[in-house]
Design a protein around this motif. Structure first.
Motif, short mmCIF file in Angstrom:
data_model
loop_
_atom_site.label_atom_id
_atom_site.label_comp_id
_atom_site.label_asym_id
_atom_site.label_seq_id
_atom_site.Cartn_x
_atom_site.Cartn_y
_atom_site.Cartn_z
N GLU B 224 0.82 -1.21 0.00
CA GLU B 224 0.00 0.00 0.00
C GLU B 224 0.86 1.26 0.00
O GLU B 224 0.62 2.18 -0.78
N ARG B 226 3.66 1.61 -1.14
CA ARG B 226 4.35 1.78 -2.40
C ARG B 226 3.36 2.02 -3.53
O ARG B 226 3.68 1.86 -4.70
N GLY B 227 2.16 2.39 -3.15
CA GLY B 227 1.21 2.91 -4.13
C GLY B 227 0.39 1.87 -4.87
O GLY B 227 -0.21 2.17 -5.89
N TYR B 228 0.33 0.64 -4.37
CA TYR B 228 -0.44 -0.37 -5.09
C TYR B 228 -1.94 -0.12 -4.92
O TYR B 228 -2.44 -0.02 -3.82
N GLY B 233 -4.18 2.00 -14.18
CA GLY B 233 -3.07 2.94 -14.37
C GLY B 233 -1.70 2.35 -14.13
O GLY B 233 -0.72 3.06 -13.98
N ARG B 234 -1.61 1.03 -14.07
CA ARG B 234 -0.36 0.39 -13.76
C ARG B 234 0.43 0.11 -15.05
O ARG B 234 -0.14 -0.22 -16.07
N THR B 235 1.75 0.30 -14.99
CA THR B 235 2.58 -0.08 -16.13
C THR B 235 3.31 -1.37 -15.79
O THR B 235 3.26 -1.82 -14.65
N HIS B 236 3.98 -1.96 -16.77
CA HIS B 236 4.63 -3.25 -16.52
C HIS B 236 6.12 -3.18 -16.75
O HIS B 236 6.58 -2.70 -17.77
N TYR B 237 6.87 -3.67 -15.77
CA TYR B 237 8.32 -3.69 -15.89
C TYR B 237 8.75 -4.83 -16.81
O TYR B 237 9.59 -4.68 -17.66
#
Lengths: 262, 265, 287
Positions: B224, B226-228, B233-237
């Motif tokens: 949480e 760490r902004g989860y 709006g999530r990007t993928h590493y």
């Protein structure tokens, strides 16, 4: 700058206060150590700042802006935190995945993400371990990854909540070295929570907490001089400070200085 | 015993099979599962075995190593073989033991079905040996993405899988430590009646549950802060790169299927 | 009870690609009534050594003699159990092994497993809980409602109540604040002195090893590279340097002062002793 003004908090209403009218200013770029035993309120303070606990009394200001329900999520992005247990904050399946996790959550574009992940791992000397799984790392290495994960978010403030208490002396030294490096760069404010007085020597400012109150505050030298507060909060002085108090005029000095003056 | 279990293990490497897109590998395995059933006589089965041997070679795996892994499911293979040996009738009677007979058709079907099963296990083993669990999770997430339309929480499931994988070694370590600690307190797990054995597990499970809950709670907080906030709006590493070789693999797979289909009798 | 290793070798995952030699042909003795320190880096074999000491691991080659019980590669469960009865082990973060409904019951778990009857076990449990300053009002509460420090004390009481003759401590102060650290180490010191228990301490904290132990064994990559009196080994800068071990704080200071020409007749063990020696030196050299 972060300002706490008369911050008060109780875990259950009516119960004794975990925080009792705490007022404290933390300047940008400073290394501030908060020292105290379990139950002194130091972790509660951090939890409130991170938004894990709400419903406090008093005011928190970040760069002059009062923290409220509307701006909390936004302002919180300026803070990053490293917790005590090296295992329980390692989300990713590998070192680099863990560092990237926070960036993914914030929707950072991939190219930038790769760049920032590498830079953060470089900063904690863990780049060569990028594809390692956490089970192959020591406690100290995991904490360094946790610091990298926090740094990757480019926070204004990095909070370390007893981050050194569960790792061996070698790991502890590595972590402190990295913090010193970060501190030297001067961009990041460090809030360092500990119960070990030997770990605060590098800080600009230190605060002793006891039963929800601040009982002493000042430079590290001033803290080491405040015998009453140290005794009241049952803290143990570092070896060379003990000796300088016992044998010399009691002035604060580094180990090398002690050797020179004896 | 467990160290011999190959299914589900990963051996890092850089062979062509290792470097394939995990999605291509999953789809190829699924195709193979269908193709296996096309074979219905010696040439077909021979081709299947040849195919698996080539794959093993290409993946830089030692065949002996792989067949050692098969030993663990030997019982299952033998069971399948004998089932067909005794139950499939037809052809000439080879052995007449009174209330049971073994007939030639039974022997042949037994061998065929066992080969089929062994091939299926082997290709899955080759896939997991050459693909990290993390890549598999990624691939499953991508392949299953269309299911989101019918409200399957694909991202959450994938995240759950990857976190579970990450915590397996941690929990194994923890379990071992607790077993040792209780054993040092004189707890015995291998003696007495079933009830007393089950009771002896309490001192292991309770500490394990408590620490797992604590871990889960701390992990949730760590995620949480760490902004989860879910997938929005999530990007993928991690990115999967579908290349020409991956398309080629699937085409080859289909061609192999067609050949098997054509030569079937 | 003496414990002796005879040509003891310990191999993990024998005959697999993961084979690893943890202890290599070690012959050594832990004598009754002494306080031992085992030092060495992570992976040096420390934890294998202590687990072999109380039968949690059996040797791959060689023997362990614990009193008159001998443990070998394939020893019987009954013998192993006997060894565990005499050799108690406090693991790192022992509070993680608590599981019972009440504090008292948890402390009684070990003694009962070792064959004590209900009444004796309870007596022992109460006695050791008192010794560790756990208030009687907490005996019937759940161990999980205690503070971290209290949980650790309860866990330690659970080992002491088994009344072992040899007590192994694996990083007993990990994660403790400095005050509890001192308190815990003093407690073990008292138990050692008052009850004559042999103590074997494994720790990274060289100050504790220096201050409390009589004898030290240094492990490096599975070999026992040096053993002897603590006062000899931990004051030997060259030796410590060779195995990249930190010298204890006081030893470092004394050596740094020696280089300045301040020399003492003996090596002080703590800050107070150091201060006295130093003041003596000052008065002698004032003229």
């Amino acid at each position: 700058m972060i300002e706490f003004e008369s911050l008060t908090y109780s875990y259950r209403s009516g119960e004794h206060r975990a925080l009792d009218h705490i007022s404290l200013s933390i300047h940008q770029g400073d290394w501030v150590s908060i020292i105290g035993h379990n139950g002194s309120g130091k972790s509660t303070l951090v939890k409130i700042l991170m938004g894990i606990l709400e419903d406090y009394e008093g005011v928190i200001r970040v760069e002059g802006t009062v923290l409220d329900d509307e701006n909390r999520a936004e302002l919180r992005k300026r803070f990053a935190i490293v917790f005590q247990n090296p295992d329980n904050q390692f989300v990713g399946a590998t070192v680099e995945d863990d560092v990237a996790f926070g960036l993914e959550n914030n929707g950072v574009p991939r190219e930038e993400m790769v760049r920032r992940t590498e830079a953060a791992l470089q900063a904690v000397n863990m780049l060569s371990y990028r594809d390692h799984e956490p089970s192959r790392l020591s406690g100290g290495q995991k904490q360094r990854v946790a610091i990298a994960s926090a740094l990757a978010m480019a926070p204004d403030v990095l909070i370390l909540d007893e981050a050194t208490s569960m790792i061996d002396p070698e790991g502890r030294r590595e972590v402190l070295d990295i913090l010193q490096k970060i501190h030297h760069e001067g961009r990041t404010t460090l809030i360092f929570i500990t119960h070990d007085l030997t770990e605060i020597e590098q800080s600009d400012h230190a605060v002793i907490m006891r039963e929800g109150r601040i009982i002493s505050e000042g430079t590290v030298e001033e803290i080491y001089q405040d015998t009453d507060a140290l005794i009241a909060s049952r803290l143990v002085l570092p070896f060379h400070i003990k000796l300088s108090k016992r044998l010399l005029d009691g002035a604060y000095m580094s180990y090398d200085e002690l050797v020179r003056r004896l | 015993m467990l160290s011999k279990m190959l299914l589900g293990r990963y051996i890092p490497g850089s062979s062509i099979i290792h470097r394939l897109d995990p999605r291509a590998k999953i789809i190829a395995v699924v195709l193979f599962m269908v193709i296996v059933f096309f074979a219905n006589h010696w040439t077909g089965y021979g081709l299947l075995i040849l195919f698996i041997l080539t794959l093993t070679k290409m993946a830089d795996l030692s065949p002996r190593f792989l067949f050692n892994g098969l030993k663990l499911i030997l019982i299952l293979l033998l069971f399948t073989f004998f089932m067909h040996l005794f139950l499939t009738k037809g052809g000439t009677v080879l052995i007449d033991g009174g209330f049971f007979t073994i007939e030639s058709e039974g022997v042949i079907t037994g061998i065929y079905i066992t080969i089929r099963l062994a091939m299926l296990v082997l290709i899955t083993t080759i896939m997991t040996l050459t693909t990290s669990p993390l890549q598999l999770t990624d691939a499953i997430e991508r392949i299953c993405r269309p299911l989101k339309a019918i409200r399957v929480p694909v991202h959450e499931i994938a995240l759950m899988m990857s976190i579970s994988l990450r915590f397996i070694p941690t929990l194994m370590d923890e379990t071992e430590k607790i077993i040792k600690a209780q054993s040092a307190r004189g707890s015995t797990f291998m003696a007495g009646s079933l009830t007393s054995r089950l009771q002896a597990l309490t001192p292991i499970f309770i500490p394990l549950f408590i620490s797992s809950f604590k871990r889960a709670e701390e992990l949730a907080i760590a995620m949480e802060v760490r902004g989860y906030q879910g997938e929005e709006g999530r990007t993928h590493y991690r990115v999967l790169n579908w290349e020409f070789k991956d398309t080629m693999v699937l085409i080859l797979m289909i061609i192999f299927g067609i050949i098997l289909w054509v030569i079937r009798q | 009870m003496n414990i002796t290793f005879k040509n003891l070798t310990s191999i993990y995952h024998e005959n697999t690609p993961f084979e690893h030699l943890a202890l290599n042909n070690i012959t050594t003795t832990f004598e009754e009534g002494l306080y031992y320190g085992i030092v060495g880096h992570t992976g040096s074999g420390k934890s294998t050594m202590i687990q072999t000491l109380n039968g949690l691991l059996l040797p791959s080659l060689g023997e362990v003699h614990a009193g008159n019980i001998v443990l070998r590669r394939k020893s019987r469960q009954r013998n192993i159990h006997q060894v565990k009865k005499h050799v108690g082990m406090v693991f790192q973060f022992p509070e993680h092994q608590l599981f019972e409904e009440t504090v008292l019951k948890d402390v009684m778990f070990g003694p009962k497993n070792m064959g004590m009857d209900q009444r004796t076990a309870e007596e022992k449990a109460r006695h050791y809980l008192h010794l560790l300053n756990i208030d009687a009002s907490l005996f019937d509460t759940s161990p999980f409602d205690l503070s971290g420090g209290q949980m650790r004390k309860v866990a330690i009481a659970g080992i002491l109540a088994m009344e072992p003759e040899v007590l192994i401590l694996d990083e007993p102060t990990a994660g403790l604040d400095p005050e509890s650290h001192i308190e815990t180490m003093e407690l073990f010191q008292n138990i050692h002195q008052d009850m004559g228990i042999t103590v074997i301490l494994v720790t990274h904290d060289m100050n504790d090893v220096f201050q409390y132990t009589d004898q030290v064994k240094i492990l490096s990559e599975g070999h026992l590279v040096k053993e002897g009196r603590t006062d000899d080994l931990l004051t030997d800068e060259v030796l410590l340097e060779r195995y990249s071990l930190e010298p204890p704080d006081i030893v470092r200071l004394v050596h740094d002062l020696e280089r300045k020409g301040i020399t003492f007749e003996q090596m002080p063990k703590n800050v107070e002793a150091f201060a006295r020696l130093y003041e003596e030196w000052r008065t002698n050299h004032a003229q």
